[in-house]
Motif scaffolding. Sequence first.
Motif, PDB file in Angstrom:
ATOM      1  N   ASN A 114       0.897  -1.148   0.000  1.00 54.55           N
ATOM      2  CA  ASN A 114       0.000   0.000   0.000  1.00 54.55           C
ATOM      3  C   ASN A 114       0.942   1.206   0.000  1.00 54.55           C
ATOM      4  OD1 ASN A 114      -1.798   2.073   0.535  1.00 54.55           O
ATOM      5  ND2 ASN A 114      -2.907   0.961   2.122  1.00 54.55           N
ATOM      6  N   PRO A 115       1.410   1.609  -1.207  1.00 48.83           N
ATOM      7  CA  PRO A 115       2.467   2.634  -1.261  1.00 48.83           C
ATOM      8  C   PRO A 115       1.932   4.016  -0.918  1.00 48.83           C
ATOM      9  CG  PRO A 115       1.669   2.191  -3.453  1.00 48.83           C
ATOM     10  CD  PRO A 115       0.969   1.205  -2.540  1.00 48.83           C
ATOM     11  N   PRO A 116       2.810   4.931  -0.518  1.00 38.15           N
ATOM     12  CA  PRO A 116       2.368   6.310  -0.295  1.00 38.15           C
ATOM     13  C   PRO A 116       1.975   6.925  -1.634  1.00 38.15           C
ATOM     14  CG  PRO A 116       4.751   6.152  -0.120  1.00 38.15           C
ATOM     15  CD  PRO A 116       4.236   4.759  -0.297  1.00 38.15           C
ATOM     16  N   TYR A 117       0.705   7.270  -1.782  1.00 38.78           N
ATOM     17  CA  TYR A 117       0.239   7.781  -3.065  1.00 38.78           C
ATOM     18  C   TYR A 117      -0.262   9.211  -2.972  1.00 38.78           C
ATOM     19  CZ  TYR A 117      -4.203   5.992  -1.189  1.00 38.78           C
ATOM     20  OH  TYR A 117      -5.276   5.706  -0.393  1.00 38.78           O
ATOM     21  N   HIS A 118      -0.047   9.862  -1.851  1.00 40.38           N
ATOM     22  CA  HIS A 118      -0.432  11.268  -1.725  1.00 40.38           C
ATOM     23  C   HIS A 118       0.761  12.184  -1.943  1.00 40.38           C
ATOM     24  CE1 HIS A 118      -4.422  10.185  -0.543  1.00 40.38           C
ATOM     25  NE2 HIS A 118      -3.965   9.440   0.433  1.00 40.38           N
ATOM     26  N   VAL A 119       1.860  11.631  -2.387  1.00 43.67           N
ATOM     27  CA  VAL A 119       3.073  12.406  -2.667  1.00 43.67           C
ATOM     28  C   VAL A 119       3.412  12.213  -4.136  1.00 43.67           C
ATOM     29  CG1 VAL A 119       3.916  12.277  -0.297  1.00 43.67           C
ATOM     30  CG2 VAL A 119       4.513  10.473  -1.880  1.00 43.67           C
ATOM     31  N   ASP A 120       4.615  12.520  -4.513  1.00 42.90           N
ATOM     32  CA  ASP A 120       4.990  12.284  -5.911  1.00 42.90           C
ATOM     33  C   ASP A 120       5.077  10.780  -6.167  1.00 42.90           C
ATOM     34  OD1 ASP A 120       7.662  11.171  -5.587  1.00 42.90           O
ATOM     35  OD2 ASP A 120       8.327  13.171  -5.027  1.00 42.90           O
ATOM     36  N   PHE A 121       5.337  10.417  -7.387  1.00 39.90           N
ATOM     37  CA  PHE A 121       5.307   9.003  -7.766  1.00 39.90           C
ATOM     38  C   PHE A 121       6.663   8.315  -7.672  1.00 39.90           C
ATOM     39  CE2 PHE A 121       1.591  10.804  -9.972  1.00 39.90           C
ATOM     40  CZ  PHE A 121       0.607   9.978  -9.442  1.00 39.90           C
ATOM     41  N   SER A 122       7.668   8.950  -7.066  1.00 41.49           N
ATOM     42  CA  SER A 122       8.998   8.336  -7.038  1.00 41.49           C
ATOM     43  C   SER A 122       9.021   7.039  -6.223  1.00 41.49           C
ATOM     44  CB  SER A 122      10.048   9.321  -6.517  1.00 41.49           C
ATOM     45  OG  SER A 122       9.776   9.676  -5.178  1.00 41.49           O
ATOM     46  N   VAL A 123       8.306   6.990  -5.115  1.00 39.95           N
ATOM     47  CA  VAL A 123       8.306   5.771  -4.292  1.00 39.95           C
ATOM     48  C   VAL A 123       7.588   4.630  -5.008  1.00 39.95           C
ATOM     49  CG1 VAL A 123       7.549   4.742  -2.102  1.00 39.95           C
ATOM     50  CG2 VAL A 123       8.620   7.006  -2.117  1.00 39.95           C
ATOM     51  N   PRO A 124       6.337   4.820  -5.462  1.00 41.50           N
ATOM     52  CA  PRO A 124       5.708   3.693  -6.166  1.00 41.50           C
ATOM     53  C   PRO A 124       6.431   3.318  -7.462  1.00 41.50           C
ATOM     54  CG  PRO A 124       4.274   5.618  -6.189  1.00 41.50           C
ATOM     55  CD  PRO A 124       5.412   5.923  -5.271  1.00 41.50           C
ATOM     56  N   GLY A 138       5.741 -15.660 -12.951  1.00 38.70           N
ATOM     57  CA  GLY A 138       4.454 -16.082 -12.407  1.00 38.70           C
ATOM     58  C   GLY A 138       4.118 -15.433 -11.086  1.00 38.70           C
ATOM     59  N   GLY A 139       5.075 -14.698 -10.500  1.00 38.94           N
ATOM     60  CA  GLY A 139       4.831 -13.984  -9.252  1.00 38.94           C
ATOM     61  C   GLY A 139       3.991 -12.736  -9.492  1.00 38.94           C
ATOM     62  N   THR A 140       3.309 -12.277  -8.466  1.00 36.58           N
ATOM     63  CA  THR A 140       2.361 -11.170  -8.613  1.00 36.58           C
ATOM     64  C   THR A 140       2.669 -10.035  -7.655  1.00 36.58           C
ATOM     65  OG1 THR A 140       0.640 -12.716  -9.303  1.00 36.58           O
ATOM     66  CG2 THR A 140      -0.098 -10.559  -8.553  1.00 36.58           C
ATOM     67  N   MET A 141       2.602  -8.812  -8.186  1.00 36.77           N
ATOM     68  CA  MET A 141       2.668  -7.611  -7.375  1.00 36.77           C
ATOM     69  C   MET A 141       1.244  -7.152  -7.113  1.00 36.77           C
ATOM     70  SD  MET A 141       4.648  -4.003  -7.897  1.00 36.77           S
ATOM     71  CE  MET A 141       6.108  -4.623  -7.065  1.00 36.77           C
ATOM     72  N   TRP A 142       0.954  -6.913  -5.861  1.00 40.63           N
ATOM     73  CA  TRP A 142      -0.341  -6.390  -5.430  1.00 40.63           C
ATOM     74  C   TRP A 142      -0.121  -5.001  -4.857  1.00 40.63           C
ATOM     75  CZ3 TRP A 142      -4.974  -8.897  -5.984  1.00 40.63           C
ATOM     76  CH2 TRP A 142      -4.927 -10.251  -6.324  1.00 40.63           C
ATOM     77  N   MET A 143      -0.927  -4.032  -5.300  1.00 39.21           N
ATOM     78  CA  MET A 143      -0.875  -2.669  -4.760  1.00 39.21           C
ATOM     79  C   MET A 143      -2.296  -2.154  -4.607  1.00 39.21           C
ATOM     80  SD  MET A 143       2.202  -0.736  -6.765  1.00 39.21           S
ATOM     81  CE  MET A 143       3.519  -0.396  -5.626  1.00 39.21           C
ATOM     82  N   VAL A 144      -2.461  -1.231  -3.685  1.00 39.50           N
ATOM     83  CA  VAL A 144      -3.758  -0.574  -3.525  1.00 39.50           C
ATOM     84  C   VAL A 144      -3.533   0.929  -3.410  1.00 39.50           C
ATOM     85  CG1 VAL A 144      -3.797  -0.849  -0.991  1.00 39.50           C
ATOM     86  CG2 VAL A 144      -5.945  -0.545  -2.261  1.00 39.50           C
ATOM     87  N   THR A 145      -4.375   1.697  -4.113  1.00 40.38           N
ATOM     88  CA  THR A 145      -4.329   3.158  -4.039  1.00 40.38           C
ATOM     89  C   THR A 145      -5.733   3.700  -4.285  1.00 40.38           C
ATOM     90  OG1 THR A 145      -3.982   3.684  -6.374  1.00 40.38           O
ATOM     91  CG2 THR A 145      -2.015   3.112  -5.094  1.00 40.38           C
ATOM     92  N   LYS A 146      -5.861   4.997  -4.203  1.00 45.86           N
ATOM     93  CA  LYS A 146      -7.098   5.668  -4.610  1.00 45.86           C
ATOM     94  C   LYS A 146      -6.942   6.289  -5.991  1.00 45.86           C
ATOM     95  CE  LYS A 146      -9.773   6.455  -0.593  1.00 45.86           C
ATOM     96  NZ  LYS A 146     -11.164   6.775  -0.667  1.00 45.86           N
ATOM     97  N   ARG A 147      -5.788   6.122  -6.592  1.00 46.97           N
ATOM     98  CA  ARG A 147      -5.523   6.648  -7.926  1.00 46.97           C
ATOM     99  C   ARG A 147      -5.420   5.490  -8.904  1.00 46.97           C
ATOM    100  NH1 ARG A 147      -0.965  11.321  -7.012  1.00 46.97           N
ATOM    101  NH2 ARG A 147      -2.207  12.591  -5.601  1.00 46.97           N
ATOM    102  N   ARG A 148      -6.135   5.599 -10.007  1.00 45.25           N
ATOM    103  CA  ARG A 148      -6.160   4.485 -10.959  1.00 45.25           C
ATOM    104  C   ARG A 148      -5.175   4.660 -12.111  1.00 45.25           C
ATOM    105  NH1 ARG A 148     -10.769   0.881 -13.133  1.00 45.25           N
ATOM    106  NH2 ARG A 148      -9.720  -0.051 -14.913  1.00 45.25           N
ATOM    107  N   ASP A 149      -5.235   5.768 -12.816  1.00 41.49           N
ATOM    108  CA  ASP A 149      -4.573   5.891 -14.117  1.00 41.49           C
ATOM    109  C   ASP A 149      -3.067   5.714 -14.067  1.00 41.49           C
ATOM    110  OD1 ASP A 149      -7.057   6.248 -15.229  1.00 41.49           O
ATOM    111  OD2 ASP A 149      -6.893   8.425 -15.371  1.00 41.49           O
TER     112      ASP A 149
END
Length: 186
Positions: A114-124, A138-149
């Motif tokens: 659940n990356p910090p998504y209220h700042v710039d995009f450098s961390v995600p 075959g491994g999967t990355m899972w992330m959750v944010t309130k921003r889609r695009d």
Amino acid sequence: MLDVTIGAVALRLQTEPGLFSPQRPDAGTLAMLSRITFAPHDKILDLGCGYGLVGVLAAHHVPPAQVTMLDNDPRAVAVARRNADANGVSGVTVALSDGFRDTRETGFTKIISNPPYHVDFSVPRHFIEKGFNRLVLGGTMWMVTKRRDWYSNKLGAIFGGCRVHEIDGYYVFEATRRRSTYARWR
């Protein structure tokens, strides 16, 4: 203290002011966890673990030695370690790392963040680009944010696509590594 039950797993988690979502489990994290199933062979990375909810939960589904929890905040690492011990999964690895900069661990089947998504995009951006190479095929990355695009585009550019699940105002991204190198847009 937070008492939280996810599926059949009841956890008691210590939190502290200044850590992410100290009053209650984050709704976005819970939305993401509602989509993830763990298999006994999984090797899990809880990236940006905070007080350890995701990693401690994962270690109740897979052997604790197959769970790594990383955070760049020394207080979060200390609290996550205490929560792992208090919840009977002391075999997890909990370490201080600025994203992937301070760890060499690879071979994950799931990276959950659940990356910090209220700042710039450098961390995600770092999490996605470097995480791709830490996953097995075959491994999967899972992330959750309130921003889609931005996330959908970035994960698509690196992984060659991703699934997006909209849950209670959150976007849960599921991107599977299907090739040995980054995808290329045509």
